[in-house]
Design an enzyme around this catalytic site. Structure first.
Site, short mmCIF file in Angstrom:
data_model
loop_
_atom_site.label_atom_id
_atom_site.label_comp_id
_atom_site.label_asym_id
_atom_site.label_seq_id
_atom_site.Cartn_x
_atom_site.Cartn_y
_atom_site.Cartn_z
N HIS A 64 11.74 -21.44 -58.84
CA HIS A 64 10.84 -21.49 -60.01
C HIS A 64 10.49 -22.94 -60.32
O HIS A 64 9.33 -23.29 -60.53
CB HIS A 64 11.52 -20.82 -61.22
CG HIS A 64 10.86 -21.16 -62.53
ND1 HIS A 64 11.06 -22.37 -63.17
CD2 HIS A 64 10.00 -20.46 -63.30
CE1 HIS A 64 10.33 -22.41 -64.27
NE2 HIS A 64 9.68 -21.25 -64.38
N ASN A 65 11.50 -23.78 -60.34
CA ASN A 65 11.25 -25.18 -60.69
C ASN A 65 10.43 -25.88 -59.61
O ASN A 65 9.56 -26.69 -59.91
CB ASN A 65 12.57 -25.91 -60.92
CG ASN A 65 13.13 -25.64 -62.30
OD1 ASN A 65 12.87 -24.59 -62.87
ND2 ASN A 65 13.89 -26.57 -62.85
N LYS A 69 15.96 -19.70 -59.85
CA LYS A 69 15.52 -20.70 -60.84
C LYS A 69 15.10 -21.99 -60.14
O LYS A 69 14.12 -22.64 -60.54
CB LYS A 69 16.63 -20.97 -61.86
CG LYS A 69 16.30 -22.07 -62.88
CD LYS A 69 15.08 -21.71 -63.71
CE LYS A 69 14.79 -22.57 -64.92
NZ LYS A 69 14.86 -23.97 -64.87
N SER A 108 14.58 -20.32 -68.35
CA SER A 108 13.38 -21.16 -68.34
C SER A 108 12.50 -20.92 -69.56
O SER A 108 12.44 -19.81 -70.08
CB SER A 108 12.55 -20.89 -67.09
OG SER A 108 11.36 -21.63 -67.17
N GLU A 131 7.08 -24.89 -60.15
CA GLU A 131 6.64 -25.62 -61.37
C GLU A 131 6.16 -27.04 -60.97
O GLU A 131 5.09 -27.49 -61.40
CB GLU A 131 7.82 -25.69 -62.33
CG GLU A 131 7.65 -26.58 -63.55
CD GLU A 131 8.97 -26.68 -64.36
OE1 GLU A 131 9.54 -25.63 -64.71
OE2 GLU A 131 9.42 -27.82 -64.64
#
Ligand code: 6PG
Length: 490
Positions: A189-190, A186, A131, A193
């Site tokens: 995480h997104n 991940k 990222s 986000e």
């Protein structure tokens, strides 16, 4: 044939691939670059990679022949079929113990399958989140690797070497876990986000529509917010975006069409949260808000027919009241962000149990602390919370965050209420508040819901005056039978 000198090969010379190669080169690694359209390899060597020790390859075979053993081949290609295709092309050229790495945004289930498949061929496979966009790839991304643990020792120096560093040199990269764990982290995480971006957009929208503020005024507000507890990459770029002028000197942001795109990682987070029965409501609202935004034509038509209140708030005209309300918006953003991360971590914890991963929650916060899109000062506090209590059931229960929510609550409620009164949509602020109020409720109206289920479908219910696990059915109408349906939960 000369002795191979390549430390790692990288397939895929799009923006992330090129920047990561240059970053690896800066850190002393010898990279072999390959791309399906080989003209891109030559272009890259003649331009961006000119004067570096990066080597080019025009076929998979040539690329592999330039690598030291165990061979390390990293792909930065579009998630999906392309990853499987490259795996198939690589297998005949690799030997036992060689490592294939997928650094794209792959679905964790695909990574799980690829790890097993490659291991069945004697190879090792790593699925890693990377990222930070273009800048991150070049200067230091956050890297979240998972897959065949046996491969970790062979990639650790490269990954930790090129990753972002925080707190005087601590790398934002550590082993996450077996199978699809790296890509799962991940994905979360997104999802987070998506949530952070939606929250910032709601703050912007209230200031713009409710307080009638200009982009320049909001630029100042975000600049100030970035100095405190909201200090983060996304607040920082929002500040810069709001200050950015189009060729004619007007704010560029005002000219950008309000329809958001999405590539799927937020949606995956929401799908998995539903499968694991985790109420990740804020990320869900962020995903659905992008969907609503993309219904532009329909919204334009609806705007002519469906009327609501005038969004401009009375406080907009009183500088002192306006300042106080902006502080409330900051509280709403901050408190909602705490809820969003709490929900994201709830999903992580449940996924760890379900998929049998041993996740290090403080370590994950540390990996996200620098380099990635959600990097922030705030993540340092999350790390502290898990360092203090690795078994913390929910971030909302941590003393620090409990205190922060307590201080933000009044402003947060004021903003959600004012936005509702003025017809300004704040789906993420309000779902965060609704979740907070549900989570802190010892009793919810699900007693009535259970009664309804039992009434129409004999689904049974538990009683407050009986031990848990005993199920009852009532013949509510006198017409139904006494047979109840089974009590399984999906
Ligand atoms: C990152 C980003 C990145 C993602 C983009 C686009 O961590 O660097 O998460 O991986 O692809 O943000 O995502 P959407 O197109 O879904 O907004």
């Amino acid at each position: 044939m000369s002795t191979p000198t390549g430390d790692i090969a990288l397939i895929g010379l799009a923006v992330m691939g090129q920047n990561l190669i240059l970053n690896m080169n800066d850190h002393g690694f010898n990279v072999v670059a390959y791309n399906r359209t080989t003209a891109k390899v030559d272009e890259f060597l003649a331009n961006e990679a000119k004067g570096t020790r990066v080597q080019g390859a025009h076929s998979i075979e040539e690329m592999v022949s330039k690598l030291k053993t165990p061979r390390r081949v990293m792909m930065l290609v579009k998630a999906g079929q392309a990853v499987d295709d490259f795996i198939e092309q690589l297998i005949p050229h690799l030997s036992a113990g060689d490592i294939i790495i997928d650094g794209g945004n792959s679905l964790y289930g695909d990574t799980e399958r690829r790890v097993k498949y490659c291991e069945s061929k004697g190879l090792l496979f790593i699925g890693t989140g990377v990222s930070g966009g273009e800048e991150g790839a070049r200067r230091g991304p956050s890297i979240m690797p998972g897959g065949s643990f046996k491969a970790w020792d062979a990639v650790k120096d490269i990954f930790q070497g090129v990753s972002a560093k925080v707190d005087n040199g601590v790398p934002c990269c550590d082993w996450v876990g077996y199978g699809g764990a790296g890509h799962y982290v991940k994905m979360i995480h997104n999802g987070i986000e998506y949530g952070d971006m939606q929250l910032i957009c709601e703050a912007y929208n209230i200031m713009k529509s409710g307080l009638g503020m200009s982009a320049d005024e909001m630029h100042e507000v975000f600049a100030e917010w970035n100095q405190g507890e909201l200090d983060s990459f996304l607040v920082e770029i929002t500040r810069d975006i709001l200050g950015f002028k189009d060729v004619d000197g007007s704010p560029l942001v005002d000219r950008i069409l309000d329809t958001a795109g999405q590539k799927g990682t937020g949606k995956w987070t929401v799908i998995d949260s539903a499968n694991l029965a985790q109420p990740v409501s804020l990320i869900a609202e962020a995903v659905f808000s992008r969907c609503v935004s993309s219904m532009k034509d329909e919204r334009v038509k609806a705007a002519r027919k469906l009327k609501g209140p005038n969004p401009l708030m009375a406080v907009a005209k009183n500088p002192t009241a306006k300042k106080a309300f902006i502080a409330d918006i900051k509280s709403a953003l901050y408190a909602s962000k705490i809820v969003s991360y709490s929900q994201g971590y709830m999903l992580l914890r449940t996924a760890a149990v379900e998929y049998k991963w041993k996740l290090n929650y403080g370590g994950i916060a540390l990996m996200w602390r620098g380099g990635c899109i959600i990097r922030s000062r705030f993540l340092g506090k999350i790390k502290e919370a898990y360092d203090t209590n690795p078994k913390l059931a929910n971030l909302l229960l941590d003393d620090y965050f409990r205190g922060e929510i307590k201080n933000s609550q009044k402003g947060w409620r004021n903003v959600v209420a004012a936005a509702a009164r003025k017809g300004i949509p704040v789906p993420a602020f309000s779902t965060a508040l609704a979740f907070f109020d549900q989570y802190r409720s010892a009793s919810l109206p699900a007693n009535l819901l259970q009664a309804q289920r039992d009434y129409f479908g004999a689904h049974t219910y538990e009683r407050t005056d009986k031990p848990r696990g005993e199920f009852f059915h009532t013949n509510w109408t006198g017409r139904g039978g006494n047979v109840s349906s089974s009590t399984y939960n999906a």
